[in-house]
Scaffold this motif. Structure first.
Motif, PDB file in Angstrom:
ATOM      1  N   GLU A  65       0.838  -1.209   0.000  1.00 39.96           N
ATOM      2  CA  GLU A  65       0.000   0.000   0.000  1.00 39.96           C
ATOM      3  C   GLU A  65       0.868   1.253   0.000  1.00 39.96           C
ATOM      4  OE1 GLU A  65      -2.621  -0.535   3.359  1.00 39.96           O
ATOM      5  OE2 GLU A  65      -3.708  -2.128   2.294  1.00 39.96           O
ATOM      6  N   LYS A  66       1.916   1.223   0.804  1.00 39.46           N
ATOM      7  CA  LYS A  66       2.820   2.380   0.858  1.00 39.46           C
ATOM      8  C   LYS A  66       3.487   2.614  -0.495  1.00 39.46           C
ATOM      9  CE  LYS A  66       5.635   2.072   4.414  1.00 39.46           C
ATOM     10  NZ  LYS A  66       6.306   1.399   5.554  1.00 39.46           N
ATOM     11  N   GLU A  67       3.949   1.532  -1.101  1.00 37.08           N
ATOM     12  CA  GLU A  67       4.636   1.669  -2.390  1.00 37.08           C
ATOM     13  C   GLU A  67       3.708   2.197  -3.468  1.00 37.08           C
ATOM     14  OE1 GLU A  67       7.578   1.879  -1.634  1.00 37.08           O
ATOM     15  OE2 GLU A  67       8.628   0.306  -2.719  1.00 37.08           O
ATOM     16  N   LYS A  68       2.466   1.753  -3.426  1.00 38.64           N
ATOM     17  CA  LYS A  68       1.508   2.201  -4.440  1.00 38.64           C
ATOM     18  C   LYS A  68       1.350   3.724  -4.385  1.00 38.64           C
ATOM     19  CE  LYS A  68      -3.088   1.012  -5.878  1.00 38.64           C
ATOM     20  NZ  LYS A  68      -4.341   0.418  -5.422  1.00 38.64           N
ATOM     21  N   LYS A  69       1.200   4.226  -3.186  1.00 40.50           N
ATOM     22  CA  LYS A  69       1.054   5.678  -3.039  1.00 40.50           C
ATOM     23  C   LYS A  69       2.329   6.398  -3.448  1.00 40.50           C
ATOM     24  CE  LYS A  69      -2.155   5.251   0.777  1.00 40.50           C
ATOM     25  NZ  LYS A  69      -2.066   4.957   2.213  1.00 40.50           N
ATOM     26  N   LEU A  70       3.443   5.856  -3.015  1.00 46.99           N
ATOM     27  CA  LEU A  70       4.725   6.505  -3.292  1.00 46.99           C
ATOM     28  C   LEU A  70       4.985   6.593  -4.799  1.00 46.99           C
ATOM     29  CD1 LEU A  70       7.415   7.646  -2.291  1.00 46.99           C
ATOM     30  CD2 LEU A  70       8.233   5.314  -1.988  1.00 46.99           C
ATOM     31  N   TYR A  71       4.779   5.498  -5.494  1.00 53.18           N
ATOM     32  CA  TYR A  71       5.085   5.499  -6.925  1.00 53.18           C
ATOM     33  C   TYR A  71       4.076   6.322  -7.721  1.00 53.18           C
ATOM     34  CZ  TYR A  71       9.209   2.637  -6.513  1.00 53.18           C
ATOM     35  OH  TYR A  71      10.478   2.213  -6.207  1.00 53.18           O
ATOM     36  N   ALA A  72       2.874   6.466  -7.187  1.00 55.12           N
ATOM     37  CA  ALA A  72       1.915   7.357  -7.857  1.00 55.12           C
ATOM     38  C   ALA A  72       2.457   8.790  -7.828  1.00 55.12           C
ATOM     39  CB  ALA A  72       0.553   7.277  -7.173  1.00 55.12           C
ATOM     40  N   ASP A  75       5.389   9.099 -10.303  1.00 55.34           N
ATOM     41  CA  ASP A  75       4.905   9.198 -11.678  1.00 55.34           C
ATOM     42  C   ASP A  75       4.407  10.608 -11.979  1.00 55.34           C
ATOM     43  OD1 ASP A  75       5.503   6.592 -12.280  1.00 55.34           O
ATOM     44  OD2 ASP A  75       3.493   5.825 -11.797  1.00 55.34           O
ATOM     45  N   ALA A  76       3.627  11.133 -11.045  1.00 58.92           N
ATOM     46  CA  ALA A  76       3.079  12.477 -11.252  1.00 58.92           C
ATOM     47  C   ALA A  76       4.204  13.506 -11.284  1.00 58.92           C
ATOM     48  CB  ALA A  76       2.087  12.810 -10.139  1.00 58.92           C
ATOM     49  N   PHE A  77       5.184  13.305 -10.425  1.00 53.69           N
ATOM     50  CA  PHE A  77       6.321  14.234 -10.342  1.00 53.69           C
ATOM     51  C   PHE A  77       7.056  14.294 -11.683  1.00 53.69           C
ATOM     52  CE2 PHE A  77      10.762  15.266  -9.231  1.00 53.69           C
ATOM     53  CZ  PHE A  77      10.574  16.387  -8.433  1.00 53.69           C
ATOM     54  N   ALA A  78       7.293  13.122 -12.268  1.00 53.41           N
ATOM     55  CA  ALA A  78       8.007  13.087 -13.545  1.00 53.41           C
ATOM     56  C   ALA A  78       7.143  13.671 -14.656  1.00 53.41           C
ATOM     57  CB  ALA A  78       8.416  11.656 -13.871  1.00 53.41           C
ATOM     58  N   THR A 142      13.822   3.050  -3.616  1.00 54.92           N
ATOM     59  CA  THR A 142      12.928   4.210  -3.717  1.00 54.92           C
ATOM     60  C   THR A 142      13.746   5.497  -3.837  1.00 54.92           C
ATOM     61  OG1 THR A 142      12.698   4.282  -1.306  1.00 54.92           O
ATOM     62  CG2 THR A 142      10.948   3.193  -2.524  1.00 54.92           C
ATOM     63  N   GLN A 143      14.925   5.515  -3.234  1.00 52.97           N
ATOM     64  CA  GLN A 143      15.764   6.708  -3.384  1.00 52.97           C
ATOM     65  C   GLN A 143      16.253   6.849  -4.826  1.00 52.97           C
ATOM     66  OE1 GLN A 143      18.645   6.398  -0.139  1.00 52.97           O
ATOM     67  NE2 GLN A 143      16.980   6.456   1.337  1.00 52.97           N
ATOM     68  N   ILE A 144      16.671   5.752  -5.403  1.00 54.92           N
ATOM     69  CA  ILE A 144      17.099   5.808  -6.809  1.00 54.92           C
ATOM     70  C   ILE A 144      15.936   6.286  -7.679  1.00 54.92           C
ATOM     71  CG2 ILE A 144      17.802   4.422  -8.817  1.00 54.92           C
ATOM     72  CD1 ILE A 144      19.177   2.512  -6.822  1.00 54.92           C
ATOM     73  N   HIS A 145      14.768   5.733  -7.437  1.00 58.25           N
ATOM     74  CA  HIS A 145      13.626   6.096  -8.275  1.00 58.25           C
ATOM     75  C   HIS A 145      13.180   7.543  -8.047  1.00 58.25           C
ATOM     76  CE1 HIS A 145      12.750   1.533  -8.689  1.00 58.25           C
ATOM     77  NE2 HIS A 145      13.514   1.969  -9.667  1.00 58.25           N
ATOM     78  N   ALA A 146      13.336   8.013  -6.820  1.00 59.51           N
ATOM     79  CA  ALA A 146      12.989   9.415  -6.563  1.00 59.51           C
ATOM     80  C   ALA A 146      13.974  10.344  -7.276  1.00 59.51           C
ATOM     81  CB  ALA A 146      12.996   9.698  -5.061  1.00 59.51           C
TER      82      ALA A 146
ATOM     83  N   ALA B  82       9.192  -2.734  -4.975  1.00 62.62           N
ATOM     84  CA  ALA B  82       7.790  -2.327  -5.120  1.00 62.62           C
ATOM     85  C   ALA B  82       6.978  -3.361  -5.892  1.00 62.62           C
ATOM     86  CB  ALA B  82       7.708  -0.963  -5.814  1.00 62.62           C
ATOM     87  N   THR B  83       7.544  -3.902  -6.972  1.00 62.42           N
ATOM     88  CA  THR B  83       6.772  -4.875  -7.749  1.00 62.42           C
ATOM     89  C   THR B  83       6.696  -6.206  -7.001  1.00 62.42           C
ATOM     90  OG1 THR B  83       8.778  -5.285  -9.048  1.00 62.42           O
ATOM     91  CG2 THR B  83       7.120  -3.865 -10.035  1.00 62.42           C
ATOM     92  N   TYR B  84       7.747  -6.512  -6.245  1.00 59.06           N
ATOM     93  CA  TYR B  84       7.696  -7.723  -5.429  1.00 59.06           C
ATOM     94  C   TYR B  84       6.562  -7.651  -4.404  1.00 59.06           C
ATOM     95  CZ  TYR B  84       8.661 -10.638  -1.388  1.00 59.06           C
ATOM     96  OH  TYR B  84       8.512 -11.485  -0.324  1.00 59.06           O
ATOM     97  N   VAL B  85       6.533  -6.585  -3.607  1.00 58.84           N
ATOM     98  CA  VAL B  85       5.491  -6.544  -2.571  1.00 58.84           C
ATOM     99  C   VAL B  85       4.095  -6.440  -3.184  1.00 58.84           C
ATOM    100  CG1 VAL B  85       6.848  -5.805  -0.561  1.00 58.84           C
ATOM    101  CG2 VAL B  85       5.878  -4.063  -2.069  1.00 58.84           C
TER     102      VAL B  85
END
Ligand SMILES: [Fe+2]
Ligand SMILES: [Fe+2]
Ligand SMILES: [Zn+2]
Lengths: 499, 327
Positions: A65-72, A75-78, A142-146, B82-85
């Protein structure tokens, strides 16, 4: 029949703690061979109190759940070019330091916690460490992706992983974690879970992440706060570790005290770079480094050490010296990078007048007296077109690997210069703390890979610094380094903003 | 209008990080790539580990397997954290539905004593084998090399803890949360002659030093045989006993096995095809451990299914090894 209701503790015991068993066919010490050589005595692993009782199903669910929000948000940021919303392009240089200095040590935490997560004989401790291991991998990724989006628009982020084990100032955080990982399992846990996570992580995450918010950086704020709930677990693990060790056997007390002293000191030396990020690299300020230290170390740490006093643990050695140095640390560190700005993988600059005034206000005892005059001189020289760079590289402390810029508490104009001789060689240190750490474990610290020595010895692909920077460090020389003024980062920013 | 101009001027300076561009060219990279390739440090380790002074902290020479580039071992599932979890959260959601359904309808009460007994004595103790698998995979994370492989191992390590916990829950469902089934199962694990060779084997695996050998013994040999035995043959046996309800409780493990094998097969094929010496080493380990695992499983297979069950599973292993080029 209705099933009995289980409380959390019993349920965790049945689902997790009972998975282990007494060995009959092999010597258990062969399976968990590293538990005794540090001198720590564990009499009963079953006394381990699980700091959190997460089963994997719950872990997957919460974390997903946390990752879903974070990556949303990522995505919006990019998509919306979120980097245009930051306060000032100078801010990105703090991200360069973060990605280069923090992300690789998150990786080392991932490896180190896997090691102890395999090696501890107690199943409760193992599982808690394994969970932290995979969490730390999360932080790396997540740091790399941010930062991935920033990397597309700013210089100096592009080779963070190629630089982690080579660049002269990166050896500060890198050697800190190498030291912890090469130690025995209990020292590792005390170093990272207790001293780093419990005592010092707050100083990095809370003020710096607030700094990101103050400077319009949604990507960093979001991953910072998203990792906070992981960090909360890591801190409870740190606290459990120390209490467990102290309660297991009285002989553990002096060993733990020695580690508390060592890792507190090593930790404060690593924080030099965070202090400079807070005081100099955040264009919009949240609080000064000094204030952060008061709130997150002196108050929170003070309460903690009061609590530990009943076990016979004293506050770390040299805590008074560290605290006195907090009035100087960020100024000395940023000044050092400003001087050696030719050899840094990020941009440096003179604080604006408004920022100089802020520093004067926040550091009334020290800034005007010792540091403002330097900046006024630098300003004058820059105005005359003579922005200066120190040539070469500074000498480094053999223990913490920070440049020898630390000054005496009773005379801030005097550099601290300690040394010792070991097997006919002389070793130099930035402080009594670093000196003592070396003297206690000379065989370890004679191995220090000192980047500046290594260049001089020709081990970094060339004798002249520029070749080393270009070829060995993988920096884009003339682009990643030098002053913010006139940098491609600054020029592009102006273009974007004028369009 | 001004917005359009702004967008037009926002040409990226580069499309990805330098180390990724070196491998794949400067073009937009996937999140898997940026989170995986070359992020583990490779040089200038300050101090030798006090627990293994013969090696560096990160050191590829801790196994007999040699790879010119450990990052060829990419995960076909492209799992990063992220894709794993996300994948496991979906699977656990399904499992949660199954387990609650089973509990709410009190389906345990409809099982015959024979089936119940078998589950407690022969299925639930498998959680200790899963616990061993957890440790064996985490071992690979701690001393293995290259993020491509070690991250897949940490995912599997945590999966195995999850499976051990699901198996424990089956015990709790059967005993109405009193823990008596788990106690019986543990007693079987500790004392029952059926389990002793398996327990000895698990203890033996935990003292092995070469992490890739452990991977072969555990993830390839042991898992192929136990999966065939439990999640295929035993699954059929349950259906024959009118106990398909239990199958619901095993669905997670079955789905997991397929997902995991996709990664493992791809990885081992690449390792075997890298060099003749790798192939021979894998073969030697596979032979060595399949003898041991077969011995350990023989009494269990006999009680669980019948006297031919193990040889059927051994056939499955032989087919798989052949497919992987481990021959
Ligand atoms: Fe972290
Ligand atoms: Fe952490
Ligand atoms: Zn030092």
């Amino acid at each position: 029949m209705a099933a009995k209701k289980l409380n959390m503790k019993d349920k965790y015991k049945m689902l997790t703690r009972d998975l282990d068993w007494e060995f009959s066919y092999q010597d258990r010490k062969e399976a968990f061979p590293y538990e005794e050589y540090e001198g720590i005595k564990i009499t009963d692993w079953s006394k381990w109190e699980d700091p959190f009782r997460l089963t994997m199903d719950a872990y997957w669910k919460y974390q997903a759940e946390k990752e879903k929000k974070l990556y949303a948000i990522f995505d919006a940021f990019a998509q919306n070019n979120g980097h245009l919303n930051i306060s000032d392009p100078r801010y990105v240089n703090a991200l360069k330091v973060f990605l280069g200095g923090v992300t690789p040590v998150e990786y080392q935490a991932y490896q180190g916690f896997a090691h102890v997560g395999r090696q501890f004989g107690g199943v409760g401790a193992r599982v808690a460490c394994q969970m932290q291991s995979i969490d730390e991998l999360r932080h790396v990724q997540t740091q790399i992706h941010a930062m991935s989006h920033y990397n597309k628009f700013f210089d100096g982020l592009h080779n963070w992983n190629g630089m982690q084990d080579k660049v002269w100032y990166m050896s500060v955080p890198t050697s800190f974690f190498h030291d912890a990982r090469s130690s025995g399992p209990f020292e590792f846990l005390l170093a990272i879970s207790f001293s780093f996570e419990y005592v010092l992580t707050n100083l990095l995450f809370v003020p710096f992440m607030s700094g990101a918010a103050y400077n319009g950086d949604m990507a960093t704020v979001t991953f910072g706060f998203s990792s906070q709930s992981d960090e909360a677990r890591h801190m409870t693990l740190g606290l459990e570790v120390i209490k467990f060790l102290l309660e297991q056997h009285e002989d553990n007390v002096p060993i733990v005290q020695k580690w508390v002293d060592k890792w507190f000191w090593r930790g404060t030396r690593v924080l030099g770079i965070v202090s400079m990020m807070m005081d100099y690299m955040l264009p919009n300020k949240v609080m000064s480094w000094r204030e952060a230290w008061e709130i997150y170390f002196e108050q929170a740490g003070g309460a903690l050490f009061k609590d530990l006093a009943r076990y016979g643990i004293k506050p770390p050695k040299y805590v008074d010296i560290a605290t006195a140095q907090m009035d100087h640390m960020s100024h000395q560190t940023w000044w050092n990078f400003y001087n050696f700005g030719e050899a840094a993988g990020f941009h440096t600059w003179i604080p604006s007048d408004k920022e100089l005034d802020w520093l004067s206000e926040k550091y009334p005892q020290t800034f005007d007296k010792y540091y403002r005059p330097r900046w006024e001189l630098a300003k004058k020289m820059e105005a005359e077109g003579k922005r200066f760079y120190s040539k070469g590289l500074p000498q480094l402390c053999n223990t913490c690997q920070v440049a020898m810029i630390n000054t005496e508490v009773d005379d801030p104009t005097m550099l601290v210069y300690r040394s010792t001789e070991y097997k006919g060689e002389k070793y130099h240190f930035c402080s009594d703390g670093c000196h003592d750490i070396f003297v206690d474990e000379p065989e370890k610290f004679v191995q220090s890979w000192l980047p500046v020595h290594q260049i001089l010895q020709g081990n970094c692909g060339g004798a002249d610094l520029e070749t080393v920077m270009r070829e060995y460090y993988g920096m884009d020389v003339g682009v990643d380094n030098l002053d913010m003024k006139g940098s491609p980062d600054e020029l592009r920013w102006k273009e974007w903003k004028s369009a | 209008m001004s917005v359009e101009i702004k967008m037009a001027t926002l040409e990226p300076v580069r499309h990805t990080f330098t180390q990724i561009a070196k491998r794949f060219g400067d073009k937009p990279a996937s999140r898997y790539q940026e989170a995986t390739y070359d992020i583990q440090a490779v040089t200038n380790f300050h101090y030798k580990p006090s627990w293994d002074p013969q090696h560096n902290l990160n050191d590829a020479s801790r196994t007999a397997i040699q790879m010119a580039d450990w990052y060829v071992l990419k995960d076909p599932r492209q799992f990063y954290y992220a894709t794993y979890v996300a994948s496991r959260a979906r699977m656990q959601d399904n499992a949660e539905n199954n387990y609650s359904f089973f509990e709410k309808r009190q389906l345990a009460e409809r099982l015959s004593d024979e089936v119940k007994n078998k589950l407690i004595r022969l299925l639930v103790p498998l959680r200790h084998v899963e616990h061993t698998a957890n440790l064996n995979n985490i071992y690979g994370v701690s001393v293995g090399f290259g993020t491509a492989l070690t991250q897949a191992l940490v995912y599997e390590g945590m999966d195995r803890l999850g499976i051990a916990q699901y198996l424990s829950r089956i015990g709790l469902i059967l005993d109405g949360n009193t823990g008596t089934a788990l106690e019986q199962a543990k007693q079987a694990w500790m004392e029952d002659s059926t389990w002793q060779r398996m327990r000895a084997l698990c203890e033996e695996l935990l003292v092995q030093k070469d992490w890739f050998e452990v991977l072969i013994a555990q993830d390839l040999v042991m898992d192929t045989l136990t999966a065939d035995l439990y999640y295929r043959q035993f699954d059929c046996w349950l259906a024959d006993q009118q106990a398909h309800d239990v199958t619901m409780l095993l669905e997670f493990m079955q789905e997991w096995q397929k997902d995991r094998d996709r990664w493992l097969d791809s990885t081992l094929k690449l390792v075997a095809s890298e060099s003749d010496s790798n192939r021979q080493q894998l073969l030697q380990w596979a032979n060595h451990w399949s003898g041991k695992v077969a011995e350990a499983l023989a009494p269990i297979a006999m009680e669980l299914i019948d006297g031919d069950a193990l040889s059927r599973s051994m056939d499955a292993l032989a087919t798989r090894l052949n497919k992987l080029g481990i021959k």
